[in-house]
Scaffold this active site. Structure first.
Site, mmCIF file in Angstrom:
data_model
loop_
_atom_site.group_PDB
_atom_site.id
_atom_site.type_symbol
_atom_site.label_atom_id
_atom_site.label_comp_id
_atom_site.label_asym_id
_atom_site.label_seq_id
_atom_site.Cartn_x
_atom_site.Cartn_y
_atom_site.Cartn_z
ATOM 1 C CG ASP A 31 -0.845 16.200 11.051
ATOM 2 O OD1 ASP A 31 -0.855 17.103 10.328
ATOM 3 O OD2 ASP A 31 -0.458 15.217 10.737
ATOM 4 C CE LYS A 72 8.318 -2.292 3.914
ATOM 5 N NZ LYS A 72 9.117 -3.338 2.850
ATOM 6 C CD GLU A 118 9.651 1.677 1.822
ATOM 7 O OE1 GLU A 118 10.742 2.013 1.637
ATOM 8 O OE2 GLU A 118 9.242 0.590 1.133
ATOM 9 N N GLY A 119 7.003 4.682 3.614
ATOM 10 C CA GLY A 119 7.200 6.115 4.251
ATOM 11 C C GLY A 119 8.350 6.013 5.048
ATOM 12 C CG LEU A 151 -1.832 -1.112 1.098
ATOM 13 C CD1 LEU A 151 -2.523 -1.078 2.453
ATOM 14 C CD2 LEU A 151 -2.935 -1.162 0.126
#
Length: 490
Positions: free
Chosen positions: A283, A169, A164-165, A162
């Protein structure tokens, strides 16, 4: 007048610099995202791309991201990241830079392999045992190396990627302990700071689940969490696209007013619940608001002579509680993504729940017009835009702020003849000037937004008051109900 598109320079990863510094809560500096779909050439003056740090968890992820956080082109995500929105980075609007931090452990052992421990009973099948005996491998930055068909905890079968950051992930899994239900599994990097931050987020998600056992308050709920060989893993129900992703794929055509009204009502309902439980999200942004189901129909807009997508079901969920802060916890100085950041945060006057209300006002404008209200990346320019759109900053806020460098004799110091000054002059106008129609429901929406965008947080409308606003009188009984059959549990 339609805003022109400006690129912004990314800001530092706040997730690392803020939340990591506190024991119980953290916040991130999420910055600038480019929202205007027309211009694509590089800016003549300076880079204006936003740096968020979030990664949407989307069920139809097609392209691999090349950067840290959620979106590649102009938006950059944050740790909590848009839980289920797609992370199709190559066509996104934000650019992000991979966070360079690497622990000594990972610097010396770039590809560490560990044998997966088998927790199965002796009666487990041979095939299951073979799965469990595969080695566990991390890449050089601490991301878990996993493939389609891998299993975690002998429960979660990976069936898709889905996104990755920076944080790790997100993979799509089948939960075999719950009838092969689809889940989005967030797998945190095997790095201490991210592991600790994940534990903080898990604590918030536990509290939400404890207070909302029937899941009436429209927050994404954690169905499970576990530590997998140093990787904190959090399972969520798989939802649709986030509201920014849908807006982007619809060429930034605004949402119809009835859709804005229903989403606004749900947002106020969900955030009132958080505020009543002494929790501030900090946020809120379109990326962190997800459609339950983002299926759409294509309609022809005769007025604009073009086709546009219309989502069939405007039910939403609020996501990304990685920066959520309880009233009793330490409040970091800077919170909220730049475009949704309230004046009291910029002026360092302290913040509380009204911070979220300001963000909702900015989000509703973006849904209504298709572009951000405050398209900036710099504090002074941000404050000038606020004055151009909303009127003068109250004098008592100017007197109290430590940021006196922005003011002289009670007024903002600003060069209107600079390139930034000309941009603000040409593109920022009083809030009501952005109204598309002068009908009652449009007037009511702008009245609600104006009350949410009060400079003084003490004068800002509360969400309990907002839910009684005349703008919501047009909702159907079905739209006012919040029935759900979801029951995520460990």
């Amino acid at each position: 007048m339609h805003h022109c598109k400006r690129y912004r320079s990314p800001e530092p990863d706040p997730y690392l610099s803020y939340r990591w510094k506190r024991r119980r809560s953290y916040s991130r500096e999420h910055e600038g995202r480019l929202r205007y779909p027309s211009r694509r050439e590089p800016p003549p003056r300076r880079s204006r791309s936003r740096s968020h740090d979030r990664l949407p968890y989307q069920r139809r992820y097609r392209e691999h991201r090349d950067s840290d956080t959620y979106r590649c082109e102009d938006r950059s995500p944050s740790f909590g990241e848009d839980y289920y929105g797609s992370s199709r980075c190559h066509h996104r609007r934000r650019s992000r830079e991979r966070e360079p931090y690497r622990t000594r452990k990972h610097a010396h052992h770039c590809h560490k392999r560990r044998t997966r421990s088998c927790s199965s009973a002796s009666s487990r099948s041979q095939q299951s045992s073979k799965r469990s005996s595969r080695s566990v491998e991390d890449d050089k930055e601490g991301h878990l190396v996993c493939r389609i068909g891998d299993w975690l905890q002998e429960r979660y079968e990976i069936v898709g990627n889905l996104g990755e950051g920076t944080f790790g992930k997100v993979v799509e899994c089948l939960d075999h302990a719950r009838g092969k239900s689809q889940v989005a599994l967030k797998i945190i990097r095997n790095v201490g700071k991210y592991r600790e931050a994940a534990r903080l987020e898990i604590n918030v998600l536990k509290k939400i689940k404890e207070k909302d056992k029937e899941n009436k308050f429209l927050c994404v709920l954690m169905s499970d969490w576990f530590n997998f060989h140093g990787h904190m893993c959090i399972a969520f129900e798989l939802l649709g696209k986030n509201t920014f992703e849908f807006l982007k794929e619809n060429n930034f055509q605004p949402y119809p007013l009835p859709h804005v009204r229903h989403m606004a009502y749900q947002l106020c309902h969900a955030l009132r619940f958080l505020h009543e439980n002494q929790l501030t999200h900090t946020d809120l942004k379109p990326e962190n608001i997800l459609f339950v189901n983002s299926e759409f129909e294509t309609l022809y807009n005769e007025h604009k002579s073009c086709e546009e997508k219309s989502v069939k079901n405007t039910s939403i969920r609020v996501a990304d509680f990685g920066s959520a802060t309880f009233d009793h916890e330490h409040h970091t100085t800077i919170v909220a993504t730049r475009h949704y950041r309230p004046p009291e945060v910029i002026l360092e006057l302290g913040w509380a729940q009204p911070c979220d209300v300001w963000s909702i006002g900015c989000i509703l404008f973006e849904y209504y017009r298709g572009f951000t209200l405050f398209q900036t990346h710099e504090n002074r320019e941000h404050l000038v835009m606020m004055e151009k759109i909303l009127g003068p900053i109250p004098s008592h806020m100017i007197h109290r702020t430590r940021k006196q460098k922005y003011f002289y004799k009670g007024g903002l110091v600003w060069d209107e003849n600079s390139s930034d000054g000309r941009y603000v002059k040409e593109n920022c106008k009083p809030l009501k000037s952005y109204m598309l129609q002068d009908t009652l429901e449009h007037v009511q929406l702008f009245d609600l937004m104006r009350r949410m965008l009060e400079f003084d947080p003490a004068q800002r409308i509360t969400l309990a008051e907002a839910l009684l606003h005349p703008f919501f009188a047009g909702l159907t009984p079905e739209e006012r109900s919040f029935h759900t059959s979801r029951n995520p549990s460990r």
